[in-house]
Design an enzyme around this catalytic site. Sequence first.
Site, PDB file in Angstrom:
ATOM      1  CE  LYS A 125       5.164  43.937  36.237  1.00 33.86           C
ATOM      2  NZ  LYS A 125       5.325  43.004  35.114  1.00 33.86           N
TER       3      LYS A 125
ATOM      4  NE  ARG B  91      11.492  43.265  37.163  1.00 34.53           N
ATOM      5  CZ  ARG B  91      10.626  44.047  36.540  1.00 34.53           C
ATOM      6  NH1 ARG B  91      10.184  45.147  37.117  1.00 34.53           N
ATOM      7  NH2 ARG B  91      10.200  43.733  35.363  1.00 34.53           N
TER       8      ARG B  91
ATOM      9  NE  ARG C  13       5.198  45.852  26.308  1.00 33.59           N
ATOM     10  CZ  ARG C  13       5.649  45.532  27.500  1.00 33.59           C
ATOM     11  NH1 ARG C  13       4.951  45.824  28.568  1.00 33.59           N
ATOM     12  NH2 ARG C  13       6.792  44.913  27.631  1.00 33.59           N
TER      13      ARG C  13
HETATM   14  P1  AP5 Z   1       9.322  46.798  33.328  1.00 30.25           P
HETATM   15  O1  AP5 Z   1       9.101  47.987  32.512  1.00 30.25           O
HETATM   16  O2  AP5 Z   1       8.745  46.735  34.693  1.00 30.25           O
HETATM   17  O3  AP5 Z   1       8.896  45.536  32.512  1.00 30.25           O
HETATM   18  P2  AP5 Z   1       8.260  44.151  32.961  1.00 30.25           P
HETATM   19  O4  AP5 Z   1       8.054  43.800  34.367  1.00 30.25           O
HETATM   20  O5  AP5 Z   1       9.006  43.165  32.161  1.00 30.25           O
HETATM   21  O6  AP5 Z   1       6.811  44.324  32.644  1.00 30.25           O
HETATM   22  P3  AP5 Z   1       6.249  44.874  31.365  1.00 30.25           P
HETATM   23  O7  AP5 Z   1       6.200  46.343  31.359  1.00 30.25           O
HETATM   24  O8  AP5 Z   1       6.904  44.186  30.194  1.00 30.25           O
HETATM   25  O9  AP5 Z   1       4.786  44.238  31.432  1.00 30.25           O
HETATM   26  P4  AP5 Z   1       3.502  44.724  32.228  1.00 30.25           P
HETATM   27  O10 AP5 Z   1       3.149  43.671  33.222  1.00 30.25           O
HETATM   28  O11 AP5 Z   1       3.599  46.130  32.676  1.00 30.25           O
HETATM   29  O12 AP5 Z   1       2.442  44.561  31.047  1.00 30.25           O
HETATM   30  P5  AP5 Z   1       1.647  45.657  30.195  1.00 30.25           P
HETATM   31  O13 AP5 Z   1       0.597  46.296  31.037  1.00 30.25           O
HETATM   32  O14 AP5 Z   1       2.556  46.509  29.420  1.00 30.25           O
HETATM   33  O15 AP5 Z   1      10.888  46.525  33.464  1.00 30.25           O
HETATM   34  C1  AP5 Z   1      11.731  46.531  32.331  1.00 30.25           C
HETATM   35  C2  AP5 Z   1      13.156  46.228  32.747  1.00 30.25           C
HETATM   36  O16 AP5 Z   1      13.626  47.251  33.652  1.00 30.25           O
HETATM   37  C3  AP5 Z   1      13.363  44.926  33.514  1.00 30.25           C
HETATM   38  O17 AP5 Z   1      13.521  43.827  32.635  1.00 30.25           O
HETATM   39  C4  AP5 Z   1      14.638  45.257  34.304  1.00 30.25           C
HETATM   40  O18 AP5 Z   1      15.781  45.156  33.503  1.00 30.25           O
HETATM   41  C5  AP5 Z   1      14.451  46.715  34.680  1.00 30.25           C
HETATM   42  N1  AP5 Z   1      13.785  46.883  35.985  1.00 30.25           N
HETATM   43  C6  AP5 Z   1      12.570  47.459  36.214  1.00 30.25           C
HETATM   44  N2  AP5 Z   1      12.257  47.430  37.525  1.00 30.25           N
HETATM   45  C7  AP5 Z   1      13.306  46.814  38.139  1.00 30.25           C
HETATM   46  C8  AP5 Z   1      13.583  46.464  39.483  1.00 30.25           C
HETATM   47  N3  AP5 Z   1      12.692  46.712  40.464  1.00 30.25           N
HETATM   48  N4  AP5 Z   1      14.750  45.842  39.755  1.00 30.25           N
HETATM   49  C9  AP5 Z   1      15.641  45.575  38.783  1.00 30.25           C
HETATM   50  N5  AP5 Z   1      15.449  45.870  37.493  1.00 30.25           N
HETATM   51  C10 AP5 Z   1      14.282  46.483  37.170  1.00 30.25           C
HETATM   52  O19 AP5 Z   1       0.888  44.638  29.210  1.00 30.25           O
HETATM   53  C11 AP5 Z   1       1.608  43.908  28.229  1.00 30.25           C
HETATM   54  C12 AP5 Z   1       0.842  43.929  26.893  1.00 30.25           C
HETATM   55  O20 AP5 Z   1      -0.350  43.178  27.015  1.00 30.25           O
HETATM   56  C13 AP5 Z   1       0.403  45.335  26.456  1.00 30.25           C
HETATM   57  O21 AP5 Z   1       0.486  45.419  25.061  1.00 30.25           O
HETATM   58  C14 AP5 Z   1      -1.045  45.423  26.937  1.00 30.25           C
HETATM   59  O22 AP5 Z   1      -1.824  46.323  26.167  1.00 30.25           O
HETATM   60  C15 AP5 Z   1      -1.518  43.984  26.785  1.00 30.25           C
HETATM   61  N6  AP5 Z   1      -2.469  43.591  27.811  1.00 30.25           N
HETATM   62  C16 AP5 Z   1      -2.497  43.960  29.128  1.00 30.25           C
HETATM   63  N7  AP5 Z   1      -3.520  43.375  29.774  1.00 30.25           N
HETATM   64  C17 AP5 Z   1      -4.127  42.577  28.851  1.00 30.25           C
HETATM   65  C18 AP5 Z   1      -5.247  41.672  28.903  1.00 30.25           C
HETATM   66  N8  AP5 Z   1      -5.916  41.473  30.040  1.00 30.25           N
HETATM   67  N9  AP5 Z   1      -5.577  41.013  27.766  1.00 30.25           N
HETATM   68  C19 AP5 Z   1      -4.883  41.211  26.612  1.00 30.25           C
HETATM   69  N10 AP5 Z   1      -3.834  42.039  26.492  1.00 30.25           N
HETATM   70  C20 AP5 Z   1      -3.455  42.711  27.590  1.00 30.25           C
HETATM   71 MG    MG Z   2       5.084  47.641  32.450  1.00 29.81          MG
END
Ligand code: AP5
Ligand code: MG
Length: 214
Positions: A13, A88, A127
């Site tokens: 995302k 969420r 990551r």
């Molecule tokens: P948040 O920071 O939003 O984390 P998340 O949803 O768990 O999502 P991530 O940031 O872990 O993943 P992403 O989908 O952004 O993936 P990314 O692009 O980094 O939230 C963290 C915490 O905050 C939550 O657990 C909660 O506690 C709290 N929170 C936040 N919002 C909230 C809300 N609305 N309500 C309540 N609590 C809340 O990609 C992941 C990895 O994969 C990276 O290394 C990237 O380089 C790699 N990658 C990406 N795309 C690809 C691809 N196509 N192929 C290979 N690798 C890839």
């Molecule tokens: Mg993220």
Amino acid sequence: MKIIMLGAPGAGKGTQAKKIAEKYGIPHISTGDIFRANIKGGTELGMKAKSYMDQGQLVPDEVTIGMLLDRISQADCENGYVLDGFPRTIPQAESLTASLKERGEKMDYAIDVDVPDEAIVTRMGGRRACLGCGATYHIVFNSTKVEGICDACGQELVLRDDDKPETVQKRLTVYHDQTQPLIDYYKNEGILHTVDGTQDLNEVFKDIVNILGV
Ligand code: AP5
Ligand code: MG
């Protein structure tokens, strides 16, 4: 253009939201990034959020909803924004819909970046995140020019506290329980689009641009 990014933790995302924000000239708003900036700054909001985040739990709706609605009422959001990590929960989605409705507005697109759980767990260990500007990299799939340093702002990259394998598992469970129901919510609103998030990140972006239009 008002866009919501849906998808499991680690689906990509943040990676895609950043590219959308650059291409369409709208702000990228990540509730996770806002919380992490507050934790880094040692604010009261940050201290409240940290205990939940470190356990892979959601920060309570009472804290999160007000913070997000406040953010999207700022001047830079006039022409739209891309939301990453919000809503969420169903109550968050309902609050967002209601708040926009009051202003005669609505969301335009909800894009679900679909990746199975098995692929997520392998991704997370590689990551690296920048706490300065919110950029996200991967040591294999999306590496930086200089190892450990953010290409965009030059700060040192970190492994997020919540990317330990057992916390990732917990976050996936919370995702399936509380966030996945939003896919049906936005299907009913008629704005849901799904992209295959297991593809190379540039291919995923191409699919998103096809949905949003050039
Ligand atoms: P948040 O920071 O939003 O984390 P998340 O949803 O768990 O999502 P991530 O940031 O872990 O993943 P992403 O989908 O952004 O993936 P990314 O692009 O980094 O939230 C963290 C915490 O905050 C939550 O657990 C909660 O506690 C709290 N929170 C936040 N919002 C909230 C809300 N609305 N309500 C309540 N609590 C809340 O990609 C992941 C990895 O994969 C990276 O290394 C990237 O380089 C790699 N990658 C990406 N795309 C690809 C691809 N196509 N192929 C290979 N690798 C890839
Ligand atoms: Mg993220």
